[in-house]
Design an enzyme around this catalytic site. Structure first.
Site, PDB file in Angstrom:
ATOM      1  N   LEU A 102       2.913   5.183  -4.977  1.00 21.29           N
ATOM      2  CA  LEU A 102       2.521   4.533  -3.767  1.00 21.29           C
ATOM      3  C   LEU A 102       3.008   2.885  -3.500  1.00 21.29           C
ATOM      4  O   LEU A 102       3.037   2.166  -2.565  1.00 21.29           O
ATOM      5  CB  LEU A 102       0.932   3.940  -3.885  1.00 21.29           C
ATOM      6  CG  LEU A 102      -0.252   5.189  -3.567  1.00 21.29           C
ATOM      7  CD1 LEU A 102      -1.590   4.794  -3.835  1.00 21.29           C
ATOM      8  CD2 LEU A 102       0.194   6.013  -2.127  1.00 21.29           C
ATOM      9  N   GLY A 103       4.265   2.849  -4.234  1.00 21.37           N
ATOM     10  CA  GLY A 103       5.131   1.817  -3.767  1.00 21.37           C
ATOM     11  C   GLY A 103       4.478   0.497  -4.615  1.00 21.37           C
ATOM     12  O   GLY A 103       4.998  -0.689  -3.891  1.00 21.37           O
ATOM     13  N   SER A 104       3.716   0.497  -5.580  1.00 22.32           N
ATOM     14  CA  SER A 104       3.142  -0.982  -6.068  1.00 22.32           C
ATOM     15  C   SER A 104       4.068  -2.140  -6.353  1.00 22.32           C
ATOM     16  O   SER A 104       4.122  -3.000  -6.032  1.00 22.32           O
ATOM     17  CB  SER A 104       2.401  -0.476  -7.315  1.00 22.32           C
ATOM     18  OG  SER A 104       1.731  -1.672  -7.990  1.00 22.32           O
ATOM     19  N   ALA A 106       7.204  -2.394  -5.115  1.00 23.82           N
ATOM     20  CA  ALA A 106       8.004  -3.028  -3.840  1.00 23.82           C
ATOM     21  C   ALA A 106       6.909  -3.553  -2.915  1.00 23.82           C
ATOM     22  O   ALA A 106       7.348  -4.708  -2.454  1.00 23.82           O
ATOM     23  CB  ALA A 106       8.482  -1.907  -3.313  1.00 23.82           C
ATOM     24  N   ALA A 107       5.615  -3.106  -3.155  1.00 20.48           N
ATOM     25  CA  ALA A 107       4.631  -4.110  -2.312  1.00 20.48           C
ATOM     26  C   ALA A 107       4.482  -5.344  -2.888  1.00 20.48           C
ATOM     27  O   ALA A 107       4.266  -6.313  -2.168  1.00 20.48           O
ATOM     28  CB  ALA A 107       3.605  -3.140  -1.967  1.00 20.48           C
ATOM     29  N   ASP A 148      11.469   2.626  -1.106  1.00 24.54           N
ATOM     30  CA  ASP A 148      10.311   1.987  -1.159  1.00 24.54           C
ATOM     31  C   ASP A 148      10.035   0.677  -0.626  1.00 24.54           C
ATOM     32  O   ASP A 148       9.460   0.336   0.495  1.00 24.54           O
ATOM     33  CB  ASP A 148       9.806   1.885  -2.559  1.00 24.54           C
ATOM     34  CG  ASP A 148       9.177   3.261  -3.153  1.00 24.54           C
ATOM     35  OD1 ASP A 148       9.654   4.567  -2.805  1.00 24.54           O
ATOM     36  OD2 ASP A 148       8.705   3.242  -4.281  1.00 24.54           O
TER      37      ASP A 148
END
Length: 311
Positions: A102-104, A106-107, A148
């Site tokens: 879920l792109g942790s 990068a977020a 991402d």
């Protein structure tokens, strides 16, 4: 200086994971039901203090090792803004599960860049934010494609080809997706590294598989732009067959995919690096709740329903 907060959403890859690393196209969309949040606040201590609430860690920037992603993004952003990293704290919270596709990572990076820019009253373009976050993606993924950090920084559906200009994607008809977490952590670096070694051992076979994935992503773009939801489900199933072939599925993933299919999903596949993490299922208003319940009953740790608006 006043405290400043910024957020960044999660993401899912609809088509093209793994093959995107090898310059084939991929499609990714933001997921706003989960997000990372960064708070930058002034402090009397001259050092920069970093608080990672989800990890129950607190440390000074100067004490962080070179491979610490939070420290790296703070240093890079301060250098880009031409400000000294002094007299502020960085507090991070996230509802995005790590190592789940879920792109942790990068977020978190995007949220920190945005918060620091606001704190120092600077404007950064989305492409600049994505580029800064990409540097930390190298720590998380080894050889990241850049998808991402890009979809999260732009917060729009994107059609992504490594090394080419970013293309935002028009979705003609709204889509509803059920995202189910297998509960198995799947570090992207490991899966990407394993696929690379397999590619190096048998390049002809893997290039052929990546070509097929690229063709599916291109067909999916056409289907999205034309509103052909039924075709998208078939393409998701076809993409999953290829992901199995490169060795990134798992028993947990397959269990959830089978449950989604029995409950009436139009199509389903893993999303992200694989070997765990999340699966995504394309549903409609009739099957949405039934598919969500079926995934929970099959062992999903968490289920999220997200809607991609069309128009």
């Amino acid at each position: 200086m006043k405290p400043q907060t910024a957020t960044a959403p999660g993401k899912i890859i609809l088509f093209g994971e793994h093959s995107v690393v090898y310059a084939r196209p991929a499609i990714a969309v933001p997921v706003f039901q989960v997000h990372a949040e960064a708070l930058i606040a002034p402090c009397d201590d001259a050092r920069v203090l970093i608080r990672a609430c989800n990890l129950a860690r607190e440390y000074a920037l100067d004490d962080a090792p070179p491979n610490d992603p939070l420290a790296l993004i703070v240093r890079l952003t301060c250098a880009r803004l031409n400000v000294a990293p002094r007299h502020f704290s960085v507090t991070m919270r996230s509802t995005i599960p790590p190592a789940s596709g879920l792109g942790s990572g990068a977020a978190v990076s995007v949220a920190i860049v945005r918060a620091l820019a606001r704190y120092f009253a600077r404007d950064l373009a989305r492409a600049e934010i994505a580029a800064l976050a990409f540097e930390t993606e190298k720590l998380h993924h080894g050889t990241p494609s850049g998808i991402d950090n890009t979809v999260i920084a732009f917060e729009q559906p994107i059609y992504f080809v490594r090394g080419q200009p970013i293309e935002t994607l028009r979705v003609a008809r709204a889509l509803t997706l059920v995202i189910a977490d297998t509960g198995v952590a799947a570090p992207t670096r490991i899966a990407v590294g394993d696929v690379r070694r397999a590619w190096e051992h048998d390049r002809a076979r893997y290039e052929s598989l990546f070509d097929e994935m690229g063709a599916i992503a291109r067909a999916a773009r056409d289907a999205l732009e034309r509103g052909e939801v039924e075709t998208l489900g078939e393409l998701m199933d076809a993409n999953q067959v290829l992901l199995r072939a490169i060795g990134v599925s798992s028993p947990e993933i397959e269990t959830l995919l089978a449950a989604a299919a029995r409950a009436g999903a139009r199509g389903a596949k893993l999303s992200g690096a694989g070997r765990g993490g999340n699966v995504i299922a394309l549903v409609d208003t009739v099957t949405q709740d039934e598919v969500a319940r079926a995934l929970q009953a099959a062992g999903a740790r968490r289920v999220i329903v997200t809607r991609l608006e069309g128009g």
